[in-house]
Design an enzyme around this catalytic site. Sequence first.
Site, short mmCIF file in Angstrom:
data_model
loop_
_atom_site.label_atom_id
_atom_site.label_comp_id
_atom_site.label_asym_id
_atom_site.label_seq_id
_atom_site.Cartn_x
_atom_site.Cartn_y
_atom_site.Cartn_z
N LYS A 60 0.85 -1.20 0.00
CA LYS A 60 0.00 0.00 0.00
C LYS A 60 0.88 1.24 0.00
O LYS A 60 1.86 1.32 0.74
CB LYS A 60 -0.92 0.00 1.22
CG LYS A 60 -1.84 1.21 1.28
CD LYS A 60 -2.93 0.98 2.30
CE LYS A 60 -2.85 1.94 3.43
NZ LYS A 60 -3.99 1.87 4.33
N SER A 86 -3.83 3.19 -17.19
CA SER A 86 -2.96 2.75 -16.10
C SER A 86 -2.60 3.85 -15.12
O SER A 86 -3.11 4.96 -15.18
CB SER A 86 -1.66 2.14 -16.64
OG SER A 86 -0.85 3.16 -17.17
N TYR A 108 -3.70 -0.91 -13.77
CA TYR A 108 -2.43 -1.63 -13.66
C TYR A 108 -1.29 -0.62 -13.62
O TYR A 108 -1.43 0.53 -14.01
CB TYR A 108 -2.25 -2.62 -14.82
CG TYR A 108 -2.19 -1.94 -16.16
CD1 TYR A 108 -0.97 -1.59 -16.73
CD2 TYR A 108 -3.35 -1.63 -16.85
CE1 TYR A 108 -0.91 -0.94 -17.95
CE2 TYR A 108 -3.31 -0.99 -18.07
CZ TYR A 108 -2.09 -0.66 -18.63
OH TYR A 108 -2.05 -0.01 -19.84
#
Length: 127
Positions: free
Chosen positions: A9, A25, A58
């Site tokens: 994270k 992305s 992504y």
Amino acid sequence: MFRVMMNGKIHRATVTEANLNYVGSITIDEDILDAVGMVANEKVQIVNNNNGARLETYIIPGERGTGTICLNGAAARLVQVGDIVIIISYCYISNEELHSHQPKVAIMDEHNRIINILHQEPVKTVM
């Protein structure tokens, strides 16, 4: 049985760019990726603290040492430069691995520098 668990994270990163015309992305400084164990093309969830938007995309690695956090393509409509975001990666963990799994949480400053790396979020943490 496998469980989907947080693996990495990036907490309270500042959006440095929003590029609507890119294919898609999120571009993230590669030094930050290394610190939390994220990799190119990995699926991530992004939470925008400023407007509550949540999205998945992504990763594309960005230039090292730049602090780049750039939302590309359609995701650029869900952020503004300067917004604070949380970027989360997940992994599948077997029940046998649950107690040994240690996610990496990078606590960021306003310039996207890592202040601290945690392996567990303290209860009732306010950052």
